[in-house]
Design an enzyme around this catalytic site. Structure first.
Site, short mmCIF file in Angstrom:
data_model
loop_
_atom_site.label_atom_id
_atom_site.label_comp_id
_atom_site.label_asym_id
_atom_site.label_seq_id
_atom_site.Cartn_x
_atom_site.Cartn_y
_atom_site.Cartn_z
N LYS A 1 0.82 -1.23 0.00
CA LYS A 1 0.00 0.00 0.00
C LYS A 1 0.84 1.26 0.00
O LYS A 1 2.03 1.25 0.33
CB LYS A 1 -0.96 -0.03 1.19
CG LYS A 1 -2.12 -0.98 0.91
CD LYS A 1 -3.24 -0.86 1.89
CE LYS A 1 -4.35 -1.82 1.45
NZ LYS A 1 -5.32 -2.08 2.50
N ARG B 1 -3.10 -9.87 5.36
CA ARG B 1 -3.57 -10.00 3.97
C ARG B 1 -2.46 -9.52 3.07
O ARG B 1 -2.11 -8.34 3.11
CB ARG B 1 -4.84 -9.16 3.80
CG ARG B 1 -5.46 -9.23 2.41
CD ARG B 1 -6.68 -8.31 2.34
NE ARG B 1 -7.31 -8.39 1.03
CZ ARG B 1 -6.89 -7.72 -0.04
NH1 ARG B 1 -5.86 -6.92 0.03
NH2 ARG B 1 -7.54 -7.84 -1.19
#
Ligand code: HH2
Length: 298
Positions: free
Chosen positions: A237, A271
């Protein structure tokens, strides 16, 4: 001193016999679990277009299992900032063939969706976890999820993917995210979803700036007080880009480091896109901190 640190980190892993019930699976939470990401989308932020073909997505899913994924998360709609909404029929066309083909794999399949119709269809096809970035807030989603026997991941998001990064503001981001997740968990339980089926997720990058994401990583021990397993999704991210100065295709090392930081602070599930690298790092983490680690014969 050293033993204090070991105890502090080890204690965040003293989960006794805490389990997560996900359909026919009972997942023991005595070690960090790796959720591998399979994006069947043309536009996901880090791997858009790579697995949009069902056959390639299924191959990728099998590869992630071989690399050590404990769960597979199948998504048919990107939630990256500014992403366009995908009609339900198109989302179903993307994910159902993949879930069907994975019906007999030995790990639970998670469906990354917010749409009640997709939740129900994915469950019928064999999904055991519903991963909802809207935390069951779309009309009919709580009822749909309650009709299944899936585990449910309730994620915090401020706004929606089109607007969420427009200067998000919080007084106390950890406290506000905690209150939201506690409320959503209570509502889910009120609808008949047992506590053992619930996962919570602070939603890194979903309506948060770089300071909010940092606070929510450091604030994991506070969120742990809610008593529910936490899923952390930091992989590749933009926050990691902010920390390292690297573009998305060069964030593997930072992603692994963030997964270790998250499990050290109490995340039960990470995740990730890069399962092999994360799996080895977590094996070393376990050998250091977890009483129940194992050695290989070599
Ligand atoms: N992040 C993404 C998607 N789904 N689900 C949970 N529970 N937590 C997350 O942090 C999370 C999530 C975004 O990552 P990705 O799926 O790779 O990208 P895209 O949404 O662009 O498909």
């Amino acid at each position: 001193m050293a033993s204090d640190v070991l105890t502090a980190i080890g204690e965040s892993w003293t989960r006794g016999d805490q389990v997560l019930i996900a359909g026919r699976f009972t997942l023991r939470l005595n070690r960090p679990l790796i959720m591998g990401v399979v994006n069947v989308t043309p536009d996901s932020f880090s791997d858009g277009g790579q697995y949009v073909d069902a056959k390639r997505a299924v191959e990728h899913a099998h590869a992630l299992i071989d690399e050590g994924a404990d769960i597979l998360d199948i998504g048919g709609e990107s939630t990256r900032p500014g992403a366009a909404e995908v009609p339900e029929s198109q989302e179903l066309d993307r994910v159902l063939p993949v879930i069907d083909a994975l019906a007999n794999v030995p790990v639970p399949i998670s469906i990354d969706t917010s749409k009640p119709g997709v939740m129900c269809a994915a469950h019928r096809a064999g999904a055991a976890i519903i991963n909802d970035v809207f935390a069951l807030r779309l009309p009919g989603a709580i009822e749909a999820a309650a009709q299944t026997d899936c585990a449910i991941c309730l994620m915090h998001m401020r706004g929606d993917p089109r607007t969420m990064q427009d200067e998000p503001q919080y007084q106390d981001v950890v406290a506000e995210v905690g209150v939201f997740l506690a409320e959503r968990a209570a509502l889910a339980q009120g609808a008949g979803i047992k506590r053992e089926r619930l996962i919570i997720d602070p939603g890194y990058g979903f309506g948060k700036n770089k300071y909010h994401n940092r606070a929510l990583l450091r604030g994991l021990p506070e969120l742990r007080r809610l008593g529910l397993p936490i899923l952390a999704g930091l992989s590749r991210k933009s926050w990691l880009g902010r920390v390292t100065g690297r573009p998305v295709e060069q964030r593997v090392h930072a992603s692994v480091a963030s997964a270790l930081a998250a499990v050290s602070l109490g995340a039960a599930i990470v995740r990730v896109h890069d399962v092999a690298a994360t799996r080895d790092a977590i094996a070393v983490w376990e050998a250091t901190f977890n009483k129940e680690f194992r050695f290989y014969d070599q």
